[in-house]
Enzyme design. Structure first.
Site, PDB file in Angstrom:
ATOM      1  N   TRP A  36       0.838  -1.199   0.000  1.00 38.28           N
ATOM      2  CA  TRP A  36       0.000   0.000   0.000  1.00 38.28           C
ATOM      3  C   TRP A  36       0.873   1.248   0.000  1.00 38.28           C
ATOM      4  CZ3 TRP A  36      -4.867  -0.241  -1.223  1.00 38.28           C
ATOM      5  CH2 TRP A  36      -5.685   0.888  -1.053  1.00 38.28           C
ATOM      6  N   GLU A 125     -10.758  -4.237   3.970  1.00 36.57           N
ATOM      7  CA  GLU A 125     -12.170  -4.037   3.620  1.00 36.57           C
ATOM      8  C   GLU A 125     -12.397  -4.205   2.129  1.00 36.57           C
ATOM      9  OE1 GLU A 125     -10.434   0.003   2.842  1.00 36.57           O
ATOM     10  OE2 GLU A 125     -10.133  -1.605   4.307  1.00 36.57           O
ATOM     11  N   HIS A 146      -4.701   1.846  10.410  1.00 38.56           N
ATOM     12  CA  HIS A 146      -5.403   2.958  11.035  1.00 38.56           C
ATOM     13  C   HIS A 146      -5.105   3.081  12.528  1.00 38.56           C
ATOM     14  CE1 HIS A 146      -7.617   2.330   7.209  1.00 38.56           C
ATOM     15  NE2 HIS A 146      -7.450   3.629   7.186  1.00 38.56           N
ATOM     16  N   ASP A 155     -11.944   5.667   6.841  1.00 36.66           N
ATOM     17  CA  ASP A 155     -12.098   5.629   5.382  1.00 36.66           C
ATOM     18  C   ASP A 155     -12.865   4.404   4.906  1.00 36.66           C
ATOM     19  OD1 ASP A 155     -10.113   3.878   6.008  1.00 36.66           O
ATOM     20  OD2 ASP A 155      -8.647   4.641   4.584  1.00 36.66           O
ATOM     21  N   GLU A 245     -10.955  11.495   9.977  1.00 37.16           N
ATOM     22  CA  GLU A 245      -9.583  11.024   9.823  1.00 37.16           C
ATOM     23  C   GLU A 245      -8.656  12.180   9.447  1.00 37.16           C
ATOM     24  OE1 GLU A 245      -7.100   7.814   7.071  1.00 37.16           O
ATOM     25  OE2 GLU A 245      -9.245   7.497   7.434  1.00 37.16           O
TER      26      GLU A 245
END
Length: 255
Positions: A36, A125, A146, A155, A245
């Site tokens: 990521w 997710e 997170h 998010d 966030e």
């Protein structure tokens, strides 16, 4: 309307092939296991646009989403960090990309099958929002990007995991960085089947081809019906979650 030739080689972190109406989207980083990042050319920047291209191609009947090698997404690539000079400059782009990533995934009008080929520890997710979720025996699911990393889980994970795990287990999962193995995920209803790694993609492809034989209208309207609640919840809560966030990140950055 798009055609596969318009987007098959458009994205540096997503390989795409299609056979018999089944489009395979394989996530990777420079040909290896997917990592990521937060730059525009990372998966964070590319997936929303890719999902939109896929959604607009009438020749796609079923989507198979998978990763590369032994993991789905299990970490970060520092070379794919954001290029902006500060958080305030970064967040407008991150907000737009975060909305596009999940809203466009849910806007895909054809059924989606996730073949989770290994640990999905960052943005897990994404695969579990698919209609059918298959997992390799060594796969595990967590949200390490997170709260365990000092970031508000806003998010979309704040929507998905309490829906799948229940309110209390979902909050525990997000706040503790719990890792849920494939067998436990299957017991909890997050995963439909757990398979040896060598059998994962063949099973996903077989399911996809059997579904692709169905009338297009049945595929599309079933997908629309089965994602209705997910789309409603995401429309109601994603923007607010991203704003929370961003606020926490900006306050921390200034502090």
């Amino acid at each position: 309307m798009t055609r596969l030739s318009d987007y098959a080689e458009k994205y540096q972190g997503i390989a795409m092939t299609r056979e018999g109406g089944v489009l395979e989207m394989t996530l990777h980083t420079r040909g290896g296991p997917a990592k990521w990042g937060s730059s525009p050319d990372s998966l964070h920047g590319e997936l929303g646009d890719a999902f939109l291209d896929v959604a607009r191609d009438p020749e796609n009947k079923v989507i198979v989403l998978t990763g590369t090698g032994e993991s789905f997404i299990d970490g970060f690539d520092p070379s794919l960090s954001f290029p902006e000079p500060d958080m305030a400059s970064m967040w407008p782009r991150i907000y737009d990309e975060g909305n596009a990533l999940l809203q466009n995934l849910l806007a895909i009008p054809m059924p989606m099958i996730a073949a989770v080929n290994g640990p999905a520890l960052i943005h897990a997710e994404i695969p579990v929002m698919c209609d059918i979720v298959l997992a390799a025996e060594h796969a595990e699911f967590a949200d390490l990007a997170h709260f365990p990393n000092g970031t508000v889980p806003g998010d979309g994970v704040h929507v998905i995991w309490p829906m799948l795990l229940g309110p209390n287990r979902g909050r525990y999962f997000l706040l503790t960085g719990e890792r849920i193995g494939a067998s436990e995920a299957n017991r909890l209803g997050v995963v439909g089947e757990v398979l040896p790694p060598a059998e994962l993609l063949p099973r996903a492809r077989a399911l996809a081809q059997s579904m692709a034989a169905m009338p297009t209208a049945a595929l599309r309207y079933t997908r629309s019906l089965l994602t209705r609640e997910l789309r409603r919840r995401m429309a109601d809560e994603l923007a607010s979650g991203l704003a929370h966030e961003a606020l926490a990140t900006l306050v921390t950055d200034k502090g």
